[in-house]
Design an enzyme around this catalytic site. Structure first.
Site, PDB file in Angstrom:
ATOM      1  N   GLY A   7      25.649 -34.180 -39.359  1.00 29.24           N
ATOM      2  CA  GLY A   7      25.753 -34.636 -37.981  1.00 29.24           C
ATOM      3  C   GLY A   7      24.401 -34.606 -37.320  1.00 29.24           C
ATOM      4  O   GLY A   7      23.920 -33.545 -36.921  1.00 29.24           O
ATOM      5  N   LEU A   8      23.763 -35.775 -37.186  1.00 25.28           N
ATOM      6  CA  LEU A   8      22.382 -35.842 -36.699  1.00 25.28           C
ATOM      7  C   LEU A   8      22.295 -36.628 -35.401  1.00 25.28           C
ATOM      8  O   LEU A   8      21.397 -37.431 -35.199  1.00 25.28           O
ATOM      9  CB  LEU A   8      21.486 -36.473 -37.778  1.00 25.28           C
ATOM     10  CG  LEU A   8      21.510 -35.746 -39.127  1.00 25.28           C
ATOM     11  CD1 LEU A   8      20.767 -36.555 -40.186  1.00 25.28           C
ATOM     12  CD2 LEU A   8      20.916 -34.347 -38.997  1.00 25.28           C
ATOM     13  N   GLY A  12      22.186 -32.490 -33.164  1.00 22.99           N
ATOM     14  CA  GLY A  12      21.919 -32.254 -34.582  1.00 22.99           C
ATOM     15  C   GLY A  12      20.561 -32.757 -35.016  1.00 22.99           C
ATOM     16  O   GLY A  12      19.847 -32.089 -35.782  1.00 22.99           O
ATOM     17  N   ASP A  30      24.255 -37.941 -42.137  1.00 19.59           N
ATOM     18  CA  ASP A  30      24.940 -38.548 -41.010  1.00 19.59           C
ATOM     19  C   ASP A  30      25.569 -39.851 -41.487  1.00 19.59           C
ATOM     20  O   ASP A  30      25.048 -40.495 -42.414  1.00 19.59           O
ATOM     21  CB  ASP A  30      23.960 -38.825 -39.859  1.00 19.59           C
ATOM     22  CG  ASP A  30      24.654 -39.151 -38.553  1.00 19.59           C
ATOM     23  OD1 ASP A  30      24.849 -38.226 -37.743  1.00 19.59           O
ATOM     24  OD2 ASP A  30      25.025 -40.324 -38.346  1.00 19.59           O
ATOM     25  N   ASN A  86      31.568 -27.854 -30.943  1.00 15.70           N
ATOM     26  CA  ASN A  86      32.335 -27.204 -29.877  1.00 15.70           C
ATOM     27  C   ASN A  86      33.800 -27.044 -30.267  1.00 15.70           C
ATOM     28  O   ASN A  86      34.704 -27.386 -29.497  1.00 15.70           O
ATOM     29  CB  ASN A  86      32.219 -27.998 -28.570  1.00 15.70           C
ATOM     30  CG  ASN A  86      30.907 -27.753 -27.851  1.00 15.70           C
ATOM     31  OD1 ASN A  86      30.304 -26.693 -27.988  1.00 15.70           O
ATOM     32  ND2 ASN A  86      30.450 -28.729 -27.094  1.00 15.70           N
ATOM     33  N   SER A 112      24.208 -23.787 -27.143  1.00 17.40           N
ATOM     34  CA  SER A 112      23.918 -24.328 -25.821  1.00 17.40           C
ATOM     35  C   SER A 112      22.440 -24.689 -25.754  1.00 17.40           C
ATOM     36  O   SER A 112      21.593 -23.986 -26.293  1.00 17.40           O
ATOM     37  CB  SER A 112      24.253 -23.305 -24.731  1.00 17.40           C
ATOM     38  OG  SER A 112      23.990 -23.835 -23.447  1.00 17.40           O
ATOM     39  N   GLY A 114      21.694 -28.423 -25.184  1.00 20.05           N
ATOM     40  CA  GLY A 114      21.730 -29.864 -24.960  1.00 20.05           C
ATOM     41  C   GLY A 114      20.512 -30.584 -25.503  1.00 20.05           C
ATOM     42  O   GLY A 114      19.921 -30.194 -26.510  1.00 20.05           O
ATOM     43  N   LYS A 164      31.152 -19.369 -26.222  1.00 22.82           N
ATOM     44  CA  LYS A 164      30.617 -20.645 -25.741  1.00 22.82           C
ATOM     45  C   LYS A 164      31.608 -21.332 -24.806  1.00 22.82           C
ATOM     46  O   LYS A 164      31.218 -21.973 -23.819  1.00 22.82           O
ATOM     47  CB  LYS A 164      30.299 -21.550 -26.934  1.00 22.82           C
ATOM     48  CG  LYS A 164      29.818 -22.957 -26.571  1.00 22.82           C
ATOM     49  CD  LYS A 164      28.571 -22.939 -25.693  1.00 22.82           C
ATOM     50  CE  LYS A 164      27.835 -24.278 -25.659  1.00 22.82           C
ATOM     51  NZ  LYS A 164      28.645 -25.457 -25.500  1.00 22.82           N
ATOM     52  N   GLU A 171      29.812 -22.740 -16.467  1.00 19.91           N
ATOM     53  CA  GLU A 171      28.972 -23.910 -16.164  1.00 19.91           C
ATOM     54  C   GLU A 171      29.710 -24.886 -15.255  1.00 19.91           C
ATOM     55  O   GLU A 171      29.139 -25.435 -14.305  1.00 19.91           O
ATOM     56  CB  GLU A 171      28.593 -24.573 -17.489  1.00 19.91           C
ATOM     57  CG  GLU A 171      27.831 -25.857 -17.414  1.00 19.91           C
ATOM     58  CD  GLU A 171      27.724 -26.473 -18.797  1.00 19.91           C
ATOM     59  OE1 GLU A 171      28.300 -27.566 -19.002  1.00 19.91           O
ATOM     60  OE2 GLU A 171      27.097 -25.866 -19.688  1.00 19.91           O
ATOM     61  N   TYR A 172      31.000 -25.113 -15.532  1.00 21.03           N
ATOM     62  CA  TYR A 172      31.811 -25.992 -14.683  1.00 21.03           C
ATOM     63  C   TYR A 172      31.750 -25.522 -13.234  1.00 21.03           C
ATOM     64  O   TYR A 172      31.542 -26.309 -12.310  1.00 21.03           O
ATOM     65  CB  TYR A 172      33.272 -25.965 -15.138  1.00 21.03           C
ATOM     66  CG  TYR A 172      33.666 -26.923 -16.222  1.00 21.03           C
ATOM     67  CD1 TYR A 172      32.931 -27.035 -17.402  1.00 21.03           C
ATOM     68  CD2 TYR A 172      34.814 -27.693 -16.095  1.00 21.03           C
ATOM     69  CE1 TYR A 172      33.328 -27.892 -18.407  1.00 21.03           C
ATOM     70  CE2 TYR A 172      35.215 -28.561 -17.096  1.00 21.03           C
ATOM     71  CZ  TYR A 172      34.474 -28.662 -18.251  1.00 21.03           C
ATOM     72  OH  TYR A 172      34.872 -29.512 -19.241  1.00 21.03           O
TER      73      TYR A 172
END
Length: 294
Positions: A7-8, A12, A30, A86, A112, A114, A164, A171-172
């Protein structure tokens, strides 16, 4: 250390680069051949030396289950699979049991950071047996931010993704608070420069944070967020957090309200959700919807 990475995409691909910059050998796969180092999962496994480590960064649910099923047939006793997506923590327990039958270790890693992780490092919340986590420590050390913080062995299998999930629930609520404050400031005629009010909070205040910095970035790009539609998706982890709270009789009024606010955004063009959408785009590269033109 040598590792396979499946998964890139946005995260990733950056993780592969950060690991390589730290001197590790990464063989990436990928479905997009333009991103992939190998043509098949079988080729990826063949290029790894035993005991192998394969890190999975694909969407939660069916996609992760499919990859775990394939790896169960390709890997051997003593190898280890890391799920860095996730996934729901209950899926981790299932995957660990399925792989454990073949003597394959399993570690769940909540990640975490991003789209900023390549530059700043990734905060890692890890669950699994000590022997598996300790063997992977050089990889965790390369991915985490510099300094003493940013990594935790949270507990047994499932603990990393549970941590997580709670992180994302918080975070929400934080994003919702910034969004509500921003909308109120925009509504008051006496406040003539809301963007600079937000900027002034970046130093010396108790509400300064990286999310606040990202809010200022978003306002610099679009001062009144006029280009955005007030619509924000939820990734699923907010829902899981609320469900877990119900299961354990833990009151989460702020997190629950922030989740419901996102549902409300799908009915009308919510000003608050413009800020939430802008923040999600800033830290995670999540898609936003353009405002409708009259």
């Amino acid at each position: 250390m040598q590792i396979g990475l499946i998964g890139l995409g946005k995260m990733g691909g950056n993780m592969r680069e950060r690991l390589r910059n730290a001197g590790h050998t990464v063989i990436g796969y990928d479905r997009n051949p333009d991103l992939s180092d190998v043509k098949t999962l079988n080729e990826l496994v063949e290029q790894l030396d035993a005991p192998r480590t394969v890190w999975v960064m694909v969407p939660a649910g069916t996609a992760t289950q499919t990859v775990v099923d394939e790896l169960r047939d390709l890997l051997q006793e003593g190898d280890t699979v890391v799920d860095g997506g996730n996934s729901r923590w209950t899926d981790d327990e299932k995957h660990a049991a399925e792989l454990g039958i073949r003597g394959i270790g399993f570690v769940d890693a909540g990640v975490s950071g991003g789209v900023w992780g390549l530059q700043n490092g990734y905060a890692l919340m890890v669950g699994g047996d000590n022997e598996h986590v300790e063997r992977l420590q050089p990889i965790f050390d390369a991915l985490k931010p510099e300094g003493p913080y940013g990594f935790v062995h949270a507990g047994r299998v499932g603990a990393g993704h549970f941590a997580k999930m709670v992180h994302n629930g918080i975070e929400y609520a934080m994003m919702q608070a910034y969004a509500e404050g921003w909308e109120l400031l925009e509504k008051v005629p006496s406040v003539t420069d809301v963007r600079e009010v937000f900027r002034s909070w970046q130093e010396g205040t108790v509400i300064r944070s990286w999310l606040l910095d990202l809010a200022v970035n978003a306002l610099d790009e679009d001062e009144h967020l006029d280009k955005l539609r007030g619509y924000a998706e939820d990734s699923g982890e907010g829902r899981w957090t609320v469900e877990a709270a119900i299961d354990h009789a833990v009151p989460l009024p702020a997190i629950t309200a922030s989740l419901f606010a996102r549902f409300a955004s799908r009915q009308d063009d919510s000003p608050q959700m413009k800020m939430v959408a802008a923040l999600r785009n800033q830290f995670g590269g999540h898609a936003v919807e353009s405002a409708k033109k009259d």
